[in-house]
Scaffold this active site. Structure first.
Site, mmCIF file in Angstrom:
data_model
loop_
_atom_site.group_PDB
_atom_site.id
_atom_site.type_symbol
_atom_site.label_atom_id
_atom_site.label_comp_id
_atom_site.label_asym_id
_atom_site.label_seq_id
_atom_site.Cartn_x
_atom_site.Cartn_y
_atom_site.Cartn_z
ATOM 1 C CE LYS A 72 -4.003 2.146 2.663
ATOM 2 N NZ LYS A 72 -4.886 1.856 3.784
ATOM 3 C CB SER A 147 -7.971 3.546 2.701
ATOM 4 O OG SER A 147 -7.201 3.029 3.586
ATOM 5 C CB SER A 171 -8.194 0.610 5.480
ATOM 6 O OG SER A 171 -8.876 1.879 5.480
HETATM 7 N N1 GLN Z 1 -13.207 4.306 6.554
HETATM 8 C C1 GLN Z 1 -12.379 4.612 7.759
HETATM 9 C C2 GLN Z 1 -11.932 5.845 7.654
HETATM 10 O O1 GLN Z 1 -12.027 6.570 6.740
HETATM 11 C C3 GLN Z 1 -11.146 3.441 7.955
HETATM 12 C C4 GLN Z 1 -10.154 4.001 7.127
HETATM 13 C C5 GLN Z 1 -8.878 3.099 7.232
HETATM 14 O O2 GLN Z 1 -8.874 2.029 8.123
HETATM 15 N N2 GLN Z 1 -7.773 3.544 6.987
HETATM 16 O O3 GLN Z 1 -11.382 6.372 8.568
#
Ligand code: GLN
Length: 475
Positions: A72, A147, A171
């Site tokens: 990532k 994400s 994410s």
């Molecule tokens: N959707 C969650 C957020 O936007 C989790 C994102 C993540 O785990 N990085 O904070």
């Protein structure tokens, strides 16, 4: 379908052949899917694959010799740009490798490229990337989850064998659910965060993603472990791959969270219930329980995450990270200009909210209160996981269509209903696929006590046997 772990064990994994096939798929699909922000050079990768093949032939392969891995793009690599999906870092190449990247290289893995993601990991669909959205290989009109969107999509179209994601509130697991891949959010402290571009430190972990439970465990073994240079790293029990085996259902106690089921779509509940009923038929002790703090988890998570994000993102003041352009006469003008132009909409929203919940006069009502509720959530989850594997759908819905939710932040945040709990509590959580339908895949989430990764993998192996969904892929 044989797993990468099996292929490595039997000596059937041929790095050159694997790389050439993967490259062919990348050439064919990457333009449409947009899973990567950066892909390394073909010739360099080919040389690495040849070296790995040689090492295998000489009988000295390492744990991941020649295995193709995607990383990532918020995880630092010294030889490839690391943008965190943001224009703010579009020129940034870190001076060092993340701890997990060092571990991958030591294990002989080949890092194919850096995957697309929501800007600074803030998002649930991948649509907040400054480099364009990633499409879901199972249905190109749908999102792959976020994400860690690119990591899920790259696995789903077999651009790579394994991938790294990061998980602050889901994410790794949400992309897992939407792309029919497996992913683990490890126990807090199990995997070093050194070299991870921070979003919300107290919540996030880097974690493994793959197309099967055993391959996820394999990657977890490589990246987990104590790192003296990460102050939150903890010496854990580690994991022995040889010991992993499908859990004995008659010794399994499952606690299904009623509130998450009630909030989920019909098709999702149907797929989930089918698996739970099979487990029960095989002798598992299934209980439908109430998670009393469930209604607080989303607001609590988003208050804490935004507060930490606002603090973390203060470092992008236009001084260091701005590609050297946008020079303004004073620091203040420069700061305003760079931040206005190079941060995306969602990132700005979160900075504003984060500063608000931390500000004098509101701090006690929001941030401080959220930290207290967090403790309540943690206590409740620790109580339940003492003798139970907590199960629920990973996402209340199947993958939304591109553009469907992006204009309504609350409907986006609602996708994280089941996942943020594990981050608030610091416990490990595993996502694995349980169905692939015309509306896209469905996933199950399992949570265990801290350091209960082995139980999660074993339960995952059992569910994989029940569903037959091991090593599935799209395209
Ligand atoms: N959707 C969650 C957020 O936007 C989790 C994102 C993540 O785990 N990085 O904070």
């Amino acid at each position: 379908m044989t797993t990468i772990y099996q292929q490595l064990q039997t000596g059937d994994y041929d790095p050159v052949e694997a790389f050439e096939k993967a490259w062919e798929r990348i050439t064919r699909h990457e333009k449409t899917v947009n899973a990567f922000i950066t892909i390394d050079d073909y010739n360099k990768l080919r040389v690495k694959a040849e070296e790995a093949s040689k090492r295998i032939r000489s009988g000295e392969p390492r744990l991941l010799e020649g295995v193709l891995v995607a990383v990532k793009d918020n995880i630092s690599t010294s030889w490839l740009p690391t943008t965190a999906g943001s224009r703010m870092l579009s020129c940034y190449q870190p001076p060092y490798n993340a701890y997990v990247v060092e571990r991958l290289l030591e294990a002989g893995a080949i890092i194919v490229g850096k995957t697309n993601m929501d800007e600074f990991a803030m998002g649930s669909t991948g649509e907040f990337s400054a480099f364009g959205p990633t499409r879901n290989p199972w249905d190109l009109e749908r999102v792959p989850g976020g994400s860690s969107s690119g990591s899920g999509a790259a696995l789903a179209y077999r651009a790579v064998d394994l991938a790294l994601g990061s998980d602050t509130g889901g994410s790794i697991r949400l992309p897992g659910a939407y792309t029919a891949t497996v992913g683990l959010k490890p126990t807090y402290g199990a995997v070093s965060r050194r070299g991870l571009i921070p979003y919300a430190n107290s919540l996030e972990q880097i974690g493994p993603m793959a197309r099967s439970v055993i391959d996820t465990a394999l990657l977890y073994k490589v990246i987990s472990g104590y790192d003296p240079l990460d102050a939150t790293s903890i010496k854990g029990p580690g994991i022995e791959l040889e010991r992993l085996q499908p859990a004995d259902p008659s010794k399994l106690k499952i606690c299904v969270i009623k509130e998450v089921l009630e909030a989920s779509q019909k098709q999702v509940v149907a797929a989930f219930t089918r698996v739970i009923e099979k487990l029960e038929a095989n002798g598992a002790d299934v209980n439908y329980v109430s998670l009393k703090s469930q209604r607080y988890v989303l607001p609590t998570y988003y208050i804490i995450a935004m507060a930490e994000a606002a603090s973390n993102l203060a470092r992008y003041d236009g001084g260091i990270y701005n590609c050297g352009s946008l020079k303004m006469p004073t620091w203040e003008e420069q700061n305003i200009r760079v931040r206005s132009m190079l941060f995306g909409r969602e990132v700005k929203r979160r900075i504003a909210m984060g500063v608000f919940v931390l500000s004098e006069g509101y701090r006690d009502e929001y941030y401080v209160l959220a930290t207290r509720v967090r403790r309540m959530v943690r206590d409740e989850v620790l109580g339940l996981t003492r003798d139970c594997i907590i199960a629920s759908p990973t996402s209340p819905v199947q993958p939304p269509r591109l553009g469907e939710r992006i204009s309504d932040p609350l409907s986006l945040y609602a996708l994280d209903l089941a996942t943020v709990t594990a981050n608030l509590a610091g416990v490990p959580a595993l996502q694995l696929p349980i169905a692939t339908t015309s509306e896209g895949p469905v996933g199950i989430q399992l949570m265990a006590r801290p350091w209960g990764e082995e139980d999660l993998f074993n339960t995952g192996l059992l569910i994989e046997e029940i569903t037959g969904l091991r090593g599935v892929y799209a395209l």
